[in-house]
Design a protein around this motif. Structure first.
Motif, PDB file in Angstrom:
ATOM      1  N   LYS A   2      25.902 -32.706 -19.873  1.00 24.44           N
ATOM      2  CA  LYS A   2      26.399 -32.446 -18.745  1.00 24.44           C
ATOM      3  C   LYS A   2      26.961 -31.688 -17.271  1.00 24.44           C
ATOM      4  O   LYS A   2      25.417 -30.957 -17.406  1.00 24.44           O
ATOM      5  N   PHE A   3      27.303 -32.129 -15.694  1.00 23.45           N
ATOM      6  CA  PHE A   3      26.211 -31.598 -15.169  1.00 23.45           C
ATOM      7  C   PHE A   3      27.030 -30.755 -14.756  1.00 23.45           C
ATOM      8  O   PHE A   3      28.106 -29.985 -15.211  1.00 23.45           O
ATOM      9  N   LEU A   4      26.036 -29.081 -14.937  1.00 29.56           N
ATOM     10  CA  LEU A   4      26.717 -27.895 -14.429  1.00 29.56           C
ATOM     11  C   LEU A   4      27.003 -27.293 -12.763  1.00 29.56           C
ATOM     12  O   LEU A   4      28.316 -26.810 -12.629  1.00 29.56           O
ATOM     13  N   HIS A   5      25.852 -27.316 -12.727  1.00 30.10           N
ATOM     14  CA  HIS A   5      26.231 -26.728 -11.240  1.00 30.10           C
ATOM     15  C   HIS A   5      24.902 -26.766 -10.312  1.00 30.10           C
ATOM     16  O   HIS A   5      24.170 -27.542 -10.470  1.00 30.10           O
ATOM     17  N   THR A   6      25.218 -27.034  -9.041  1.00 31.31           N
ATOM     18  CA  THR A   6      24.064 -26.631  -8.385  1.00 31.31           C
ATOM     19  C   THR A   6      23.924 -25.307  -7.149  1.00 31.31           C
ATOM     20  O   THR A   6      24.431 -24.942  -6.856  1.00 31.31           O
ATOM     21  N   MET A   7      22.733 -25.159  -7.055  1.00 32.18           N
ATOM     22  CA  MET A   7      21.986 -23.485  -6.580  1.00 32.18           C
ATOM     23  C   MET A   7      21.630 -23.747  -4.952  1.00 32.18           C
ATOM     24  O   MET A   7      20.562 -24.544  -4.712  1.00 32.18           O
ATOM     25  N   ILE A   8      21.871 -23.265  -3.862  1.00 33.77           N
ATOM     26  CA  ILE A   8      21.697 -23.351  -2.764  1.00 33.77           C
ATOM     27  C   ILE A   8      21.526 -21.794  -2.801  1.00 33.77           C
ATOM     28  O   ILE A   8      21.772 -21.024  -3.290  1.00 33.77           O
ATOM     29  N   ARG A   9      20.373 -21.436  -1.279  1.00 34.79           N
ATOM     30  CA  ARG A   9      19.887 -19.665  -1.242  1.00 34.79           C
ATOM     31  C   ARG A   9      20.402 -20.329  -0.024  1.00 34.79           C
ATOM     32  O   ARG A   9      20.614 -20.235   0.926  1.00 34.79           O
ATOM     33  N   VAL A  10      21.633 -18.764   0.437  1.00 34.71           N
ATOM     34  CA  VAL A  10      22.258 -18.176   1.360  1.00 34.71           C
ATOM     35  C   VAL A  10      21.381 -17.056   1.910  1.00 34.71           C
ATOM     36  O   VAL A  10      21.042 -16.167   1.468  1.00 34.71           O
ATOM     37  N   LEU A  55      25.731 -19.924  -5.406  1.00 33.65           N
ATOM     38  CA  LEU A  55      24.752 -18.818  -4.227  1.00 33.65           C
ATOM     39  C   LEU A  55      23.663 -18.390  -4.494  1.00 33.65           C
ATOM     40  O   LEU A  55      24.305 -17.284  -4.927  1.00 33.65           O
ATOM     41  N   THR A  56      22.989 -18.306  -4.258  1.00 33.55           N
ATOM     42  CA  THR A  56      22.029 -16.909  -4.273  1.00 33.55           C
ATOM     43  C   THR A  56      21.163 -16.533  -3.408  1.00 33.55           C
ATOM     44  O   THR A  56      21.143 -17.019  -2.090  1.00 33.55           O
ATOM     45  N   TYR A  57      21.998 -15.314  -4.121  1.00 32.40           N
ATOM     46  CA  TYR A  57      21.638 -14.318  -2.079  1.00 32.40           C
ATOM     47  C   TYR A  57      20.187 -13.276  -2.999  1.00 32.40           C
ATOM     48  O   TYR A  57      20.240 -12.664  -3.659  1.00 32.40           O
ATOM     49  N   ASN A  58      19.029 -13.375  -1.684  1.00 30.19           N
ATOM     50  CA  ASN A  58      18.133 -11.869  -2.586  1.00 30.19           C
ATOM     51  C   ASN A  58      18.309 -11.408  -1.646  1.00 30.19           C
ATOM     52  O   ASN A  58      18.376 -11.670   0.172  1.00 30.19           O
ATOM     53  N   TYR A  59      18.313 -10.206  -1.985  1.00 32.12           N
ATOM     54  CA  TYR A  59      18.522  -8.783  -1.080  1.00 32.12           C
ATOM     55  C   TYR A  59      17.735  -8.159   0.223  1.00 32.12           C
ATOM     56  O   TYR A  59      17.300  -8.111   1.117  1.00 32.12           O
ATOM     57  N   ILE A 110      30.933 -31.680   6.669  1.00 34.49           N
ATOM     58  CA  ILE A 110      31.157 -29.972   7.234  1.00 34.49           C
ATOM     59  C   ILE A 110      29.191 -30.044   6.945  1.00 34.49           C
ATOM     60  O   ILE A 110      28.871 -29.208   6.717  1.00 34.49           O
ATOM     61  N   LYS A 111      29.292 -28.786   8.208  1.00 38.11           N
ATOM     62  CA  LYS A 111      28.395 -28.049   7.739  1.00 38.11           C
ATOM     63  C   LYS A 111      27.815 -26.295   7.603  1.00 38.11           C
ATOM     64  O   LYS A 111      29.621 -25.484   7.740  1.00 38.11           O
ATOM     65  N   ASP A 112      27.795 -25.514   6.703  1.00 41.40           N
ATOM     66  CA  ASP A 112      27.522 -24.199   5.464  1.00 41.40           C
ATOM     67  C   ASP A 112      26.859 -22.937   7.498  1.00 41.40           C
ATOM     68  O   ASP A 112      27.099 -23.744   7.870  1.00 41.40           O
ATOM     69  N   PRO A 113      27.302 -22.021   6.677  1.00 38.95           N
ATOM     70  CA  PRO A 113      26.818 -21.272   7.591  1.00 38.95           C
ATOM     71  C   PRO A 113      25.387 -21.564   7.620  1.00 38.95           C
ATOM     72  O   PRO A 113      24.376 -21.000   8.690  1.00 38.95           O
ATOM     73  N   ASP A 114      25.122 -22.004   7.076  1.00 37.64           N
ATOM     74  CA  ASP A 114      23.320 -21.573   6.654  1.00 37.64           C
ATOM     75  C   ASP A 114      22.566 -23.709   7.283  1.00 37.64           C
ATOM     76  O   ASP A 114      20.944 -23.676   7.175  1.00 37.64           O
ATOM     77  N   GLY A 115      23.601 -24.479   7.824  1.00 40.35           N
ATOM     78  CA  GLY A 115      23.666 -25.466   7.541  1.00 40.35           C
ATOM     79  C   GLY A 115      23.049 -26.455   7.060  1.00 40.35           C
ATOM     80  O   GLY A 115      22.504 -27.206   6.835  1.00 40.35           O
ATOM     81  N   TYR A 116      23.376 -25.837   5.729  1.00 39.44           N
ATOM     82  CA  TYR A 116      24.005 -27.161   4.061  1.00 39.44           C
ATOM     83  C   TYR A 116      25.182 -28.171   4.657  1.00 39.44           C
ATOM     84  O   TYR A 116      25.845 -27.056   5.359  1.00 39.44           O
ATOM     85  N   LYS A 117      24.891 -29.420   4.490  1.00 35.57           N
ATOM     86  CA  LYS A 117      25.770 -30.603   4.623  1.00 35.57           C
ATOM     87  C   LYS A 117      26.721 -30.997   3.515  1.00 35.57           C
ATOM     88  O   LYS A 117      26.381 -30.960   2.807  1.00 35.57           O
ATOM     89  N   ILE A 118      27.871 -30.742   3.415  1.00 37.72           N
ATOM     90  CA  ILE A 118      28.647 -30.846   2.674  1.00 37.72           C
ATOM     91  C   ILE A 118      30.063 -32.445   3.305  1.00 37.72           C
ATOM     92  O   ILE A 118      30.310 -32.392   4.445  1.00 37.72           O
ATOM     93  N   GLU A 119      29.660 -33.187   2.045  1.00 33.38           N
ATOM     94  CA  GLU A 119      30.075 -34.443   2.362  1.00 33.38           C
ATOM     95  C   GLU A 119      31.598 -34.380   1.840  1.00 33.38           C
ATOM     96  O   GLU A 119      32.052 -34.106   0.668  1.00 33.38           O
ATOM     97  N   VAL A 120      32.815 -34.842   2.428  1.00 31.91           N
ATOM     98  CA  VAL A 120      33.904 -34.582   2.076  1.00 31.91           C
ATOM     99  C   VAL A 120      34.569 -35.920   1.692  1.00 31.91           C
ATOM    100  O   VAL A 120      34.388 -36.888   3.569  1.00 31.91           O
TER     101      VAL A 120
END
Length: 124
Positions: A2-10, A55-59, A110-120
């Motif tokens: 099954k499909f679990l998740h998608t990761m993006i770096r923020v 959402l992955t955030y590197n310090y 719509i674009k998130d704060p990092d410029g990633y696109k989300i299709e609604v």
């Protein structure tokens, strides 16, 4: 399987978390901090879906470039026209409402704060 998740770096975890929660209705499903490895993982999901957005955030504050192979993630909404208008009135970066043909579902991006696109996509 099954499909679990998608990761993006923020770049800014608080700003991204606020966007996904306030604009799109995601809720936090879990959070894992790894201070020794200097990153945090924040898992978000929509109320009626087990699928998660990680959402992955590197310090270290490194900057990321969105690759040209990335397209978008997609979510659905029951009342796409009023939802788009609501987001636009709140100042979010949204595209015009579109359809691939007269008979296809309507959608916008719509674009998130990092410029990633989300299709609604409008639900039938």
């Amino acid at each position: 399987m099954k499909f679990l998740h998608t990761m993006i770096r923020v770049k800014d975890l608080e700003r991204s978390e606020k966007f996904y929660k306030e604009a799109l209705g995601f809720v936090e499903s879990r959070r894992k901090d790894f201070p020794e490895d200097e990153f945090t993982l924040l898992y978000l999901k929509l109320e009626d879906s087990p699928y998660e957005l990680e959402l992955t955030y590197n310090y270290d504050g490194r900057d990321y470039t969105i690759g040209d192979g990335y397209g978008h993630i997609a979510i659905s909404h029951k009342d796409i026209k009023s939802f788009r208008e609501e987001l636009k009135n709140k100042g979010y970066d949204v595209t015009e409402l579109k359809a691939l043909s007269d008979k296809s579902d309507h959608y916008f991006f719509i674009k998130d704060p990092d410029g990633y696109k989300i299709e609604v996509i409008g639900e039938k």
